[in-house]
Design a protein around this motif. Sequence first.
Motif, PDB file in Angstrom:
ATOM      1  N   TYR A   1      34.956 -20.916  45.427  1.00 35.67           N
ATOM      2  CA  TYR A   1      34.656 -20.164  47.219  1.00 35.67           C
ATOM      3  C   TYR A   1      33.975 -19.371  47.315  1.00 35.67           C
ATOM      4  CZ  TYR A   1      34.695 -20.162  52.460  1.00 35.67           C
ATOM      5  OH  TYR A   1      34.842 -19.338  53.955  1.00 35.67           O
ATOM      6  N   THR A   2      32.812 -19.843  48.016  1.00 32.69           N
ATOM      7  CA  THR A   2      31.950 -18.532  47.989  1.00 32.69           C
ATOM      8  C   THR A   2      31.375 -17.974  49.849  1.00 32.69           C
ATOM      9  OG1 THR A   2      29.839 -19.218  46.291  1.00 32.69           O
ATOM     10  CG2 THR A   2      29.519 -17.651  48.126  1.00 32.69           C
TER      11      THR A   2
ATOM     12  N   GLY B   1      29.952 -19.092  54.310  1.00 33.43           N
ATOM     13  CA  GLY B   1      31.127 -19.651  55.187  1.00 33.43           C
ATOM     14  C   GLY B   1      31.555 -20.736  54.803  1.00 33.43           C
ATOM     15  N   PRO B   2      32.622 -21.272  55.503  1.00 32.90           N
ATOM     16  CA  PRO B   2      33.458 -22.014  55.311  1.00 32.90           C
ATOM     17  C   PRO B   2      32.840 -23.810  55.493  1.00 32.90           C
ATOM     18  CG  PRO B   2      34.275 -21.464  57.567  1.00 32.90           C
ATOM     19  CD  PRO B   2      33.193 -20.315  56.313  1.00 32.90           C
ATOM     20  N   ALA B   3      32.337 -23.229  55.884  1.00 35.16           N
ATOM     21  CA  ALA B   3      31.371 -25.155  56.043  1.00 35.16           C
ATOM     22  C   ALA B   3      30.568 -26.026  54.916  1.00 35.16           C
ATOM     23  CB  ALA B   3      29.655 -25.042  57.154  1.00 35.16           C
ATOM     24  N   GLN B   4      30.435 -24.767  53.568  1.00 37.02           N
ATOM     25  CA  GLN B   4      30.428 -25.730  52.316  1.00 37.02           C
ATOM     26  C   GLN B   4      30.948 -26.614  52.313  1.00 37.02           C
ATOM     27  OE1 GLN B   4      30.425 -22.537  49.623  1.00 37.02           O
ATOM     28  NE2 GLN B   4      31.438 -21.590  50.607  1.00 37.02           N
ATOM     29  N   LEU B   5      32.281 -26.568  52.550  1.00 36.75           N
ATOM     30  CA  LEU B   5      32.685 -27.488  51.973  1.00 36.75           C
ATOM     31  C   LEU B   5      33.974 -28.316  52.857  1.00 36.75           C
ATOM     32  CD1 LEU B   5      35.279 -25.044  48.909  1.00 36.75           C
ATOM     33  CD2 LEU B   5      33.194 -26.545  48.267  1.00 36.75           C
TER      34      LEU B   5
ATOM     35  N   HIS C   1      36.040 -29.166  57.245  1.00 41.64           N
ATOM     36  CA  HIS C   1      36.872 -28.190  56.728  1.00 41.64           C
ATOM     37  C   HIS C   1      37.725 -27.770  55.865  1.00 41.64           C
ATOM     38  CE1 HIS C   1      38.731 -31.760  55.964  1.00 41.64           C
ATOM     39  NE2 HIS C   1      39.988 -32.041  56.881  1.00 41.64           N
ATOM     40  N   ILE C   2      37.105 -28.119  55.354  1.00 43.39           N
ATOM     41  CA  ILE C   2      38.271 -27.833  54.573  1.00 43.39           C
ATOM     42  C   ILE C   2      38.394 -26.504  53.506  1.00 43.39           C
ATOM     43  CG2 ILE C   2      39.470 -27.659  51.507  1.00 43.39           C
ATOM     44  CD1 ILE C   2      40.414 -30.210  53.535  1.00 43.39           C
ATOM     45  N   GLY C   3      37.157 -26.254  53.883  1.00 47.74           N
ATOM     46  CA  GLY C   3      36.525 -24.381  53.451  1.00 47.74           C
ATOM     47  C   GLY C   3      37.352 -23.780  53.991  1.00 47.74           C
TER      48      GLY C   3
ATOM     49  N   ILE D   1      40.224 -23.476  54.961  1.00 49.53           N
ATOM     50  CA  ILE D   1      41.784 -23.091  54.143  1.00 49.53           C
ATOM     51  C   ILE D   1      41.396 -21.484  53.248  1.00 49.53           C
ATOM     52  CG2 ILE D   1      43.624 -23.906  52.219  1.00 49.53           C
ATOM     53  CD1 ILE D   1      43.118 -26.207  53.233  1.00 49.53           C
ATOM     54  N   MET D   2      40.182 -21.908  52.429  1.00 54.59           N
ATOM     55  CA  MET D   2      39.697 -20.777  51.407  1.00 54.59           C
ATOM     56  C   MET D   2      39.653 -19.726  52.146  1.00 54.59           C
ATOM     57  SD  MET D   2      38.465 -23.699  48.537  1.00 54.59           S
ATOM     58  CE  MET D   2      39.120 -24.397  47.789  1.00 54.59           C
ATOM     59  N   ASN D   3      38.772 -20.060  53.474  1.00 51.71           N
ATOM     60  CA  ASN D   3      38.194 -18.992  54.261  1.00 51.71           C
ATOM     61  C   ASN D   3      39.157 -17.957  54.651  1.00 51.71           C
ATOM     62  OD1 ASN D   3      36.216 -17.752  55.503  1.00 51.71           O
ATOM     63  ND2 ASN D   3      37.109 -18.828  57.439  1.00 51.71           N
ATOM     64  N   PHE D   4      40.307 -18.757  55.161  1.00 52.47           N
ATOM     65  CA  PHE D   4      41.351 -18.076  55.134  1.00 52.47           C
ATOM     66  C   PHE D   4      42.233 -17.754  54.417  1.00 52.47           C
ATOM     67  CE2 PHE D   4      46.140 -18.449  55.502  1.00 52.47           C
ATOM     68  CZ  PHE D   4      46.581 -17.192  56.645  1.00 52.47           C
ATOM     69  N   TRP D   5      42.325 -18.215  52.964  1.00 58.21           N
ATOM     70  CA  TRP D   5      43.130 -17.000  51.827  1.00 58.21           C
ATOM     71  C   TRP D   5      41.944 -16.084  51.166  1.00 58.21           C
ATOM     72  CZ3 TRP D   5      43.414 -21.964  48.235  1.00 58.21           C
ATOM     73  CH2 TRP D   5      44.390 -22.868  48.929  1.00 58.21           C
ATOM     74  N   VAL D   6      40.832 -15.929  51.549  1.00 50.15           N
ATOM     75  CA  VAL D   6      40.129 -14.108  51.675  1.00 50.15           C
ATOM     76  C   VAL D   6      40.519 -13.740  52.383  1.00 50.15           C
ATOM     77  CG1 VAL D   6      37.576 -13.316  51.399  1.00 50.15           C
ATOM     78  CG2 VAL D   6      38.710 -16.170  50.046  1.00 50.15           C
ATOM     79  N   HIS D   7      40.348 -13.903  53.969  1.00 44.84           N
ATOM     80  CA  HIS D   7      40.868 -13.671  54.923  1.00 44.84           C
ATOM     81  C   HIS D   7      41.948 -12.610  54.760  1.00 44.84           C
ATOM     82  CE1 HIS D   7      36.971 -13.164  57.214  1.00 44.84           C
ATOM     83  NE2 HIS D   7      37.052 -14.782  56.774  1.00 44.84           N
ATOM     84  N   SER D   8      42.971 -13.833  54.356  1.00 44.48           N
ATOM     85  CA  SER D   8      44.464 -12.701  54.389  1.00 44.48           C
ATOM     86  C   SER D   8      44.514 -11.974  53.190  1.00 44.48           C
ATOM     87  CB  SER D   8      45.155 -14.359  53.598  1.00 44.48           C
ATOM     88  OG  SER D   8      45.280 -15.461  55.147  1.00 44.48           O
ATOM     89  N   ALA D   9      43.573 -11.949  52.022  1.00 47.32           N
ATOM     90  CA  ALA D   9      43.652 -11.229  50.865  1.00 47.32           C
ATOM     91  C   ALA D   9      43.298 -10.254  50.844  1.00 47.32           C
ATOM     92  CB  ALA D   9      43.022 -11.904  49.694  1.00 47.32           C
ATOM     93  N   ASP D  10      41.809  -9.525  52.049  1.00 46.08           N
ATOM     94  CA  ASP D  10      41.033  -8.733  52.298  1.00 46.08           C
ATOM     95  C   ASP D  10      42.561  -7.645  53.447  1.00 46.08           C
ATOM     96  OD1 ASP D  10      38.903  -9.510  50.957  1.00 46.08           O
ATOM     97  OD2 ASP D  10      38.130 -10.698  52.737  1.00 46.08           O
TER      98      ASP D  10
END
Length: 213
Positions: A139-140, A144-148, A150-152, A154-163
């Motif tokens: 995931y890049t 942004g999340p739309a590349q994947l 609405h499933i994106g 999830i990964m967008n949330f993970w990245v923001h949580s890690a940050d």
Amino acid sequence: MSVIRLLVLGAVRMHGRAHGYQVRNDLEYWGAHEWSNAKPGSIYHALKQMAKQGLLKAHEIAPSTAGGPPRTEYEITEQGVEEYLRLLREALTSYDQKLDVLSAGIGFIVDLPRAEAVELLKKRVEGLREWRRSVTEYYTPAEGPAQLGHIGEIMNFWVHSADAGAEWTRGLIKRIENGAYVFAGEGEPFVGVLAEGQENPYATGERHPEDGD
């Protein structure tokens, strides 16, 4: 890991000796019943189980002159201290578990030497960095999340949580390095438990059959 074991061992250790209702009262005072599985039944069960496992020593106490059933007081053993410190260190380096794990670890962080606490938190930051890197292999964030679809999200949330987790941890590290709080070996620690008979303003008032223990 078992958050309830860490919480119960830590509470008993802070008192020296404590009966079950005292431990329950402390955990409610800390709000642990709101952010963890520290409910009355699980607290009393943990006390009994850890006594059987040799982590706590049970002392039978005679009833008070005011009446009522006898109580059991618990004292942490040497083996219990080892398990407590193991769980505490694990909680402070965790990055892929529920927030109750980290919350419990932060609640007891001053039981460690200052330098060790900083080192453990730095390991947590590194774990978050590696976790973020593993997510961004698929995931890049810049796209942004739309590349994947609405499933994106999830990964967008993970990245923001890690940050966010890494930023908060680095802030805590800086505060500790700058002298915040009293750590093990530095003097009188912060008193975070209720004295015998002290009213708990945050008590739930829920009764449990073993409250007399």
